[in-house]
Write a protein that holds these residues in place. Structure first.
Motif, mmCIF file in Angstrom:
data_model
loop_
_atom_site.group_PDB
_atom_site.id
_atom_site.type_symbol
_atom_site.label_atom_id
_atom_site.label_comp_id
_atom_site.label_asym_id
_atom_site.label_seq_id
_atom_site.Cartn_x
_atom_site.Cartn_y
_atom_site.Cartn_z
ATOM 1 N N UNK A 87 0.810 -1.207 0.000
ATOM 2 C CA UNK A 87 0.000 0.000 0.000
ATOM 3 C C UNK A 87 0.846 1.260 0.000
ATOM 4 N N UNK A 88 0.168 2.404 0.075
ATOM 5 C CA UNK A 88 0.890 3.672 0.101
ATOM 6 C C UNK A 88 1.507 3.898 1.484
ATOM 7 N N UNK A 89 1.984 5.107 1.719
ATOM 8 C CA UNK A 89 2.682 5.386 2.985
ATOM 9 C C UNK A 89 1.828 5.089 4.208
ATOM 10 N N UNK A 90 0.509 5.211 4.065
ATOM 11 C CA UNK A 90 -0.406 4.972 5.184
ATOM 12 C C UNK A 90 -0.927 3.541 5.223
ATOM 13 N N UNK A 91 -0.561 2.744 4.206
ATOM 14 C CA UNK A 91 -1.078 1.385 4.134
ATOM 15 C C UNK A 91 -2.415 1.292 3.435
ATOM 16 N N UNK A 92 -2.796 2.337 2.712
ATOM 17 C CA UNK A 92 -4.045 2.366 1.961
ATOM 18 C C UNK A 92 -3.744 2.287 0.471
ATOM 19 N N UNK A 93 -4.792 2.374 -0.335
ATOM 20 C CA UNK A 93 -4.604 2.349 -1.779
ATOM 21 C C UNK A 93 -4.725 3.753 -2.352
ATOM 22 N N UNK A 94 -4.075 3.979 -3.479
ATOM 23 C CA UNK A 94 -4.137 5.282 -4.132
ATOM 24 C C UNK A 94 -3.484 6.361 -3.288
ATOM 25 N N UNK A 95 -4.166 7.507 -3.196
ATOM 26 C CA UNK A 95 -3.595 8.654 -2.487
ATOM 27 C C UNK A 95 -4.290 8.906 -1.144
ATOM 28 N N UNK A 96 -4.990 7.908 -0.636
ATOM 29 C CA UNK A 96 -5.671 8.022 0.653
ATOM 30 C C UNK A 96 -4.641 7.865 1.772
ATOM 31 N N UNK A 97 -4.336 8.955 2.481
ATOM 32 C CA UNK A 97 -3.333 8.936 3.543
ATOM 33 C C UNK A 97 -3.962 8.908 4.938
ATOM 34 N N UNK A 98 -5.204 8.432 5.013
ATOM 35 C CA UNK A 98 -5.866 8.303 6.314
ATOM 36 C C UNK A 98 -5.039 7.405 7.231
ATOM 37 N N UNK A 99 -4.787 7.884 8.432
ATOM 38 C CA UNK A 99 -4.008 7.106 9.388
ATOM 39 C C UNK A 99 -2.638 7.679 9.658
ATOM 40 N N UNK A 100 -2.114 8.490 8.729
ATOM 41 C CA UNK A 100 -0.833 9.144 8.975
ATOM 42 C C UNK A 100 -1.022 10.293 9.964
ATOM 43 N N UNK A 101 0.000 10.623 10.744
ATOM 44 C CA UNK A 101 -0.126 11.771 11.659
ATOM 45 C C UNK A 101 -0.285 13.059 10.866
ATOM 46 N N UNK A 102 -0.899 14.077 11.466
ATOM 47 C CA UNK A 102 -1.081 15.342 10.748
ATOM 48 C C UNK A 102 0.258 15.984 10.393
ATOM 49 N N UNK A 103 0.290 16.643 9.256
ATOM 50 C CA UNK A 103 1.492 17.340 8.819
ATOM 51 C C UNK A 103 1.749 18.530 9.746
ATOM 52 N N UNK A 104 2.983 18.713 10.235
ATOM 53 C CA UNK A 104 3.259 19.850 11.122
ATOM 54 C C UNK A 104 3.037 21.178 10.412
ATOM 55 N N UNK A 105 2.506 22.130 11.155
ATOM 56 C CA UNK A 105 2.215 23.454 10.610
ATOM 57 C C UNK A 105 3.207 24.445 11.195
ATOM 58 N N UNK A 106 3.824 25.216 10.319
ATOM 59 C CA UNK A 106 4.828 26.194 10.756
ATOM 60 C C UNK A 106 4.161 27.389 11.422
ATOM 61 N N UNK A 107 4.768 27.841 12.520
ATOM 62 C CA UNK A 107 4.271 29.029 13.214
ATOM 63 C C UNK A 107 4.372 30.234 12.276
ATOM 64 N N UNK A 108 3.291 31.007 12.138
ATOM 65 C CA UNK A 108 3.351 32.171 11.247
ATOM 66 C C UNK A 108 4.442 33.151 11.675
ATOM 67 N N UNK A 109 5.046 33.782 10.690
ATOM 68 C CA UNK A 109 6.056 34.796 10.993
ATOM 69 C C UNK A 109 5.405 35.988 11.668
ATOM 70 N N UNK A 110 6.131 36.672 12.558
ATOM 71 C CA UNK A 110 5.568 37.857 13.220
ATOM 72 C C UNK A 110 5.121 38.890 12.198
ATOM 73 N N UNK A 111 4.018 39.556 12.492
ATOM 74 C CA UNK A 111 3.523 40.576 11.586
ATOM 75 C C UNK A 111 4.461 41.773 11.573
ATOM 76 N N UNK A 112 4.535 42.397 10.403
ATOM 77 C CA UNK A 112 5.384 43.584 10.277
ATOM 78 C C UNK A 112 4.857 44.702 11.167
ATOM 79 N N UNK A 113 5.775 45.462 11.742
ATOM 80 C CA UNK A 113 5.376 46.560 12.607
ATOM 81 C C UNK A 113 4.702 47.670 11.814
#
Length: 291
Positions: A246-272
């Protein structure tokens, strides 16, 4: 310095044995691989494809400090990539089936690849390639607009030295590991056999485990026709509860159900705003590295 290239230490083979003191020079000249010549006279590879890998660190929204070479930090898939390549048929040629954090690059059979490895940070990274050696083509500076600010407040990007561009002459040197100094890039070329090959930082576990890895999936169509995975590999995975198809998650096609959520980058500080900018230090334009 912060990035010494020479380390000294004492290895004791027998307790109480006499110690021999060896004088070590304070400044030892570093041998640059770009200036060396390989003795086998292998011709320099052409370039069928160029891949840019930039080392970056970031803070996630859940307060983790991770690093990445590609678009995301590396994380192991639920299904080892070699089994995905062998079980997904024609879809194995699509990098998406290997999962978002496997950071997979699918490369065609016998293709020559040029890697442009950029170190945007203020410490040396030692990059290692599995599955063969690469030709060392060039070193040079990363453009200041791509650099990460030094974490030490005593320094700024204005303090970054101007690194000259150096290109090989004659026959390029071959290695499977290369140091990438701070704020610089290296260009290397390689041609890999069919298989699954990691490229990662050798500074484990702080950098490798934090995400400084990518996966090269080389000719999975050829793998499916020529590779015979020993049965014991499947048995070992079964004992550990690891899926082998199967795919990276052990499913078929592009179904990635079961993988941990992708990390989200902290937004950059807003300009002053205008008032905040007036209270702080004036912004300085980053210098450009001469071409």
């Amino acid at each position: 310095g912060l990035n010494p290239r020479v380390y000294t230490g004492l290895i004791e083979y027998k307790q109480g044995a006499p110690i021999k003191h060896v004088e070590v020079e304070d400044q030892i000249e570093w041998a640059d691989d770009v200036s060396m010549h390989a003795l086998d006279n292998e011709a320099v590879f052409g370039v069928d494809r160029q891949i840019e890998l930039a080392m970056r660190g970031f803070l996630t929204t859940d307060k983790r400090r991770l690093r990445r070479l590609g678009t995301l930090p590396y994380a192991e898939p639920h299904v080892p990539s070699i089994f995905t390549a062998m079980s997904m048929g024609a879809l194995a040629m699509d990098s998406r089936v290997y999962g978002p954090q496997t950071q997979a690059y699918v490369i065609g059979f016998n293709q020559s690849v040029e890697l442009v490895i950029k170190n945007t940070q203020g410490q040396t990274h030692s990059q290692h390639q599995h599955g063969g050696t690469f030709q060392i083509i060039e070193r040079g500076p990363v453009d200041h607009s791509e650099l990460e600010p030094p974490p030490d407040p005593r320094f700024s990007l204005d303090d970054v030295p101007k690194i000259p561009v150096r290109t090989f002459t004659g026959v390029p040197m071959r290695r499977d590991t290369i140091d990438v100094p701070p704020f610089s890039y290296v260009k290397v070329r390689l041609r890999m056999e069919s298989g699954i090959w990691l490229h990662h930082c050798h500074l484990s576990p702080a950098h490798d485990v934090a995400g400084l890895s990518v996966t090269f999936v080389v000719a999975p169509d050829v793998m499916q026709k020529t590779l015979n995975i020993p049965r014991v590999f499947y048995e070992q995975c079964e004992m550990q509860g690891i899926k082998t198809e199967g795919n990276a998650a052990g499913n078929w096609g592009f179904d990635m159900t079961g993988l941990p959520p992708v990390p989200v980058e902290m937004p950059a500080p807003k300009a002053q705003g205008a008032q905040g900018a007036a209270q702080g230090a004036p912004a300085k334009a980053l210098p450009k590295v001469p071409k």
